[in-house]
Design an enzyme around this catalytic site. Structure first.
Site, mmCIF file in Angstrom:
data_model
loop_
_atom_site.group_PDB
_atom_site.id
_atom_site.type_symbol
_atom_site.label_atom_id
_atom_site.label_comp_id
_atom_site.label_asym_id
_atom_site.label_seq_id
_atom_site.Cartn_x
_atom_site.Cartn_y
_atom_site.Cartn_z
ATOM 1 N N CYS A 2 -1.459 -1.741 -1.900
ATOM 2 C CA CYS A 2 -2.483 -1.403 -0.925
ATOM 3 C C CYS A 2 -3.452 -0.395 -1.512
ATOM 4 O O CYS A 2 -3.399 -0.049 -2.684
ATOM 5 C CB CYS A 2 -1.845 -0.823 0.338
ATOM 6 N N ILE A 53 3.104 -7.813 1.472
ATOM 7 C CA ILE A 53 4.052 -8.351 0.492
ATOM 8 C C ILE A 53 5.449 -8.478 1.090
ATOM 9 O O ILE A 53 6.130 -9.479 0.916
ATOM 10 C CB ILE A 53 4.106 -7.446 -0.764
ATOM 11 N N ASP A 100 9.744 -1.364 3.255
ATOM 12 C CA ASP A 100 10.076 -0.166 2.486
ATOM 13 C C ASP A 100 9.328 1.075 2.951
ATOM 14 O O ASP A 100 9.746 2.197 2.653
ATOM 15 C CB ASP A 100 9.838 -0.397 0.987
#
Length: 631
Positions: A2, A53, A100
């Site tokens: 990002c 992702i 995450d």
């Protein structure tokens, strides 16, 4: 993967305009085409552009912790987030998402700044703690992900994944740093200890900043370093097996994604090794891509095709004309700072090809630095043996004089290019390696600069930080120190900058499994003769990969991406070269000797000398200055 931005008021918590944060985010739209978000509170604003992702719909940013105390913006991937999530959940943490990002927040709340030691991956992130009113900025161990920051006249600190995010803020002063120009003219990039604009900084790899309202801007803290001071003992076969296991795990851990995943494949040792482990780990054929050239001497696609057939990959190749000089303007805008590594052009092209088929691509970057794979490592080890055999005073007198008298012969076969070797032997190990890495010598730069620039530069020389880094390195030998410099200086400044900007320009996430920090730490402790043996670098890795790769892949000469810039400056870029010397770009700075530049240009155009790399450096500097509004 990002783009992140932010504004933080150091003195008093003034209101932050969300529109200003959004404007900084917009400058990074290419890094995150799948989503955007802005969050503000008194004294702080955070912004995020998302390339989805993992947990595609469930982890929007900026992200608040479950108790609302902390807010995160994050660029990168944490490869061990599932293991950390399990550990934190066992301690009572309740997770709302499957990605995450929330794991980073929970780790911060559990361990504070020590959370970084628990994270395995590539990252640059910011966490604002509402209770402590502090801003935590952190960058991964090896600098895979970038982070720029600057202080402004209104008392705020701004940060972003790329310089263009900072440029979107109206209070950022656009004044070139002449010392950064000296750095750039030496190395072909602006190293991480400096930025092309005054008052702009890069958070160094393996460092963090903890900012607090009412406190001055702190000095960054180093939270990770690699040591070459130890040596692993044990049988060679056991070390080979350990290296093989580390390589295998590094690749496996980077195959986690909720989007299509593939690999760059050049047909060299490193990318072929990555593909071999991917093929063994996955049930589906690996998607691989290669770029070829119309000129046979520059084309490696036959080797890539051989590996693709060996491992049954879903392989795509695109041949491009080496006459790709029209991309010069796009490159300048991509990098913001001047960047002279001409292999950025084919790297960008292979990223474009990969993005047509996948969203994540694994690369082979990092093995040369970690395992001593460059030819210069072989030379450095040999030169250090000569240095060790002769007193410094004798070397300085004999080799220095011979080097000064020996003609420069870049056109000659490598064994006849003795000038640089003689001058390198005249100095110590650090000085010699600085010459090996440099694009331009101190002697050449002296002729390029105007008296005004030499006054501004003062006593500073770009080699000084590199030499100091090597002399203070936790290391035993000259080879150790050279690799340490590669990992801490060259890798983040050149290699990782190149792959980050070219991949992010097309919305592609690139992952570097061969830079897994456990692999790097293991390699740093290998005995020298398991890294370099004879004229062969990466020796133990090649031994470990013999079970997977054929000998003509393992032991063929290293080639890399080549761009025919010498021909360009004698053909389609001939006028652009003359503009460097006589135009209104660099001439407006008053920092270069225009007469000398004109002489070099005409020497090259006529074919009397080859100054292609220097002309490319100057062209990219001029284009960067134009992009930044400095000329």
């Amino acid at each position: 993967m990002c783009g992140i931005v932010g504004i933080y008021h150091l003195d008093t918590p003034k209101p932050v305009d969300p529109a200003r944060v959004a404007g900084m985010c917009d400058a990074l739209a290419h890094r995150g085409p799948d989503g955007e978000g802005v969050w503000t509170a008194p004294g702080v604003g955070l912004g995020h552009r998302r390339l989805s992702i993992i947990d595609l719909a469930g982890s929007p940013q900026p992200m608040a912790s479950s108790d609302g105390r902390a807010v995160l913006v994050f660029n990168g991937e944490i490869y061990n987030f599932r293991e950390l999530r399990h550990e934190l959940a066992a301690g009572g943490v309740h997770f709302r998402t499957d990605g995450d990002s929330e794991v980073i927040l929970a780790a911060w709340q559990r361990w504070g700044t020590d959370c970084l030691q628990h994270l395995q991956g590539m990252f640059a992130f910011a966490i604002y703690d509402l209770e402590a009113r502090s801003l935590f900025l952190a960058r991964d161990r090896l600098g895979v992900k970038p982070l720029f920051y600057a202080t402004l006249s209104d008392g705020s600190v701004i940060f972003g994944s790329e310089l263009k995010a900072l440029l979107a803020h109206p209070l950022l002063r656009r004044e070139a740093d002449p010392l950064a120009v000296e750095d750039y003219m030496t190395w072909g990039y602006v190293p991480d200890h400096r930025a092309i604009l005054k008052n702009v900084h890069k958070l160094a790899a393996g460092h963090f900043l903890l900012l607090r309202h009412g406190k001055p801007l702190p000095v960054p803290n180093e939270w990770w370093d690699v040591s070459f001071a130890g040596r692993r003992s044990g049988r060679r076969a056991a070390l080979e097996e350990e290296l093989h296991a580390l390589l295998q795990e590094a690749v496996r851990s980077r195959m986690v994604a909720d989007v299509p995943l593939g690999a760059f494949l050049s047909g060299g040792v490193d990318s072929s090794s990555v593909v071999a482990f991917m093929a063994n780990a996955g049930a589906q054929p690996v998607r691989t891509c290669s770029i070829g050239f119309d000129v046979a001497g520059l084309d490696e696609t036959a080797y890539a095709q051989k590996i693709a057939q060996r491992f049954g990959t879903d392989h795509v190749t695109r041949r491009v004309s080496p006459d790709d000089f029209e991309a010069v303007e796009a490159l300048a805008g991509m990098f913001d700072e001047p960047f002279a590594d001409a292999s950025a052009l084919p790297t960008w092209r292979v990223c474009q090809l990969a993005r047509e088929h996948v969203t994540v691509a694994l690369s082979g970057d990092g093995a040369d630095e970690a395992l001593a794979g460059y030819r210069r490592h072989v030379f450095q080890r040999a030169e250090d043996r000569v240095r060790g055999a002769l007193p410094a005073s004798m070397r300085a007198a004999v080799f220095g004089r011979l080097g000064a008298l020996y003609p420069k012969a870049d056109w000659a076969p490598r064994p006849l290019r003795a000038k640089s070797t003689l001058l390198a032997l005249a100095g110590d190990s650090a000085q010699g390696y600085a010459r090996a890495l440099a694009y331009t010598t101190p002697e050449l730069r002296e002729g390029l600069y105007s008296p005004e620039f030499q006054r501004l530069r003062g006593e500073y020389r770009a080699e000084q930080p590199l030499e100091a880094l090597m002399r203070k390195a936790p290391a035993r030998s000259g080879l150790d120190r050279a690799q340490y410099a590669d990992l801490k200086f060259w890798l983040p400044g050149d290699i990782l900058t190149k792959i980050d900007r070219t991949s992010m320009a097309v919305g592609l996430e690139a992952r570097e499994p061969l830079l897994d920090h456990r692999l790097v730490e293991f390699a740093a402790c290998l005995p020298e003769n398991l890294r370099v043996r004879g004229r062969q670098g990466k020796w133990l890795m090649k031994q470990a990969m013999q079970r997977h790769l054929p000998e003509d892949i393992l032991y063929r000469p290293k080639q890399g991406f080549v761009t025919p810039i010498a021909q360009w400056f004698r053909g389609p870029l001939q006028e652009a070269a003359r503009e460097i010397a006589h135009g209104k770009g660099l001439a407006a700075t008053g920092w270069f000797d225009q007469h000398h530049l004109g002489h070099l240009v005409e020497q090259h155009v006529s074919g009397r000398s080859d100054h292609a790399r220097l002309l490319w450096q100057l062209l990219m500097l001029e284009r960067s200055f134009t992009t930044l509004g400095l000329v």
